[in-house]
Design an enzyme around this catalytic site. Structure first.
Site, PDB file in Angstrom:
ATOM      1  CB  SER A   1       5.890  -2.342   6.338  1.00 25.83           C
ATOM      2  OG  SER A   1       4.946  -3.327   5.957  1.00 25.83           O
ATOM      3  CG  LEU A   2       0.869  -0.628   9.635  1.00 24.22           C
ATOM      4  CD1 LEU A   2      -0.552  -0.109   9.539  1.00 24.22           C
ATOM      5  CD2 LEU A   2       1.415  -0.458  11.035  1.00 24.22           C
ATOM      6  CB  SER A   3       3.245  -6.205   5.872  1.00 24.70           C
ATOM      7  OG  SER A   3       2.553  -5.518   4.864  1.00 24.70           O
TER       8      SER A   3
ATOM      9  CG  ASP B   1      -0.666  -3.517  -6.244  1.00 23.84           C
ATOM     10  OD1 ASP B   1      -0.854  -3.747  -5.029  1.00 23.84           O
ATOM     11  OD2 ASP B   1       0.428  -3.151  -6.698  1.00 23.84           O
TER      12      ASP B   1
ATOM     13  CG  ASN C   1       1.463  -6.996  -5.229  1.00 19.58           C
ATOM     14  OD1 ASN C   1       1.288  -8.132  -5.660  1.00 19.58           O
ATOM     15  ND2 ASN C   1       0.484  -6.283  -4.723  1.00 19.58           N
TER      16      ASN C   1
ATOM     17  CB  THR D   1       6.313  -2.255  -0.701  1.00 18.22           C
ATOM     18  OG1 THR D   1       5.584  -1.026  -0.789  1.00 18.22           O
ATOM     19  CG2 THR D   1       7.458  -2.132   0.270  1.00 18.22           C
TER      20      THR D   1
ATOM     21  CE  LYS E   1       3.841  -2.501  -4.807  1.00 20.00           C
ATOM     22  NZ  LYS E   1       2.433  -2.121  -4.820  1.00 20.00           N
TER      23      LYS E   1
END
Length: 124
Positions: free
Chosen positions: A15-17, A102, A87, A62, A66
């Site tokens: 994850s880049l979050s 989403d 989410n 994620t 969900k």
């Protein structure tokens, strides 16, 4: 007072979050942190309880959680009922409120291009 946020899922290492949110917090001079927290499938209830115990301020959800996350939410936003999944979760003193962003993320490109999707069928 510092706030802590997370993204939960499994797998989660990709994850880049955390990088994206941490950069935004720095840019906005907010005293916040954002972590990735792996919760294996089948352990969501325990994972959510752990997050409540550390008084996490909120978290993103994620795969694979969900849909199942809806069981552990105290208050559901209408978006969750429409989509059938959560989410984004806010934590207000142990009361979890669920949202789903989403739909907005999906519809935004259509709105920007002024495209109508009313009465259209979509296949995947």
């Amino acid at each position: 007072m510092s706030k802590t946020f997370a993204v939960i899922g499994d797998p989660i290492d990709h994850s880049l979050s955390p990088n994206i949110h941490s950069a935004a917090f720095r840019e906005l001079n907010l005293d916040c942190s954002y972590i990735a927290y792996r919760i294996p499938k089948g352990e969501l209830e325990e994972g959510v309880e752990s997050l409540k115990k550390i008084k996490i301020d909120g978290f993103n959800v994620t795969i694979p959680h969900k849909i199942e996350m809806m069981k552990y939410i105290d208050k559901l936003d209408d978006s969750c009922s429409i989509i059938g999944a959560v989410n984004t979760v806010s934590n207000d003193n142990g009361i979890l409120k669920g949202y789903n962003t989403d739909m907005d993320g999906f519809l935004e490109p259509f709105k920007k291009k002024n495209l109508s999707i009313k009465n259209k069928k979509f296949y995947y």
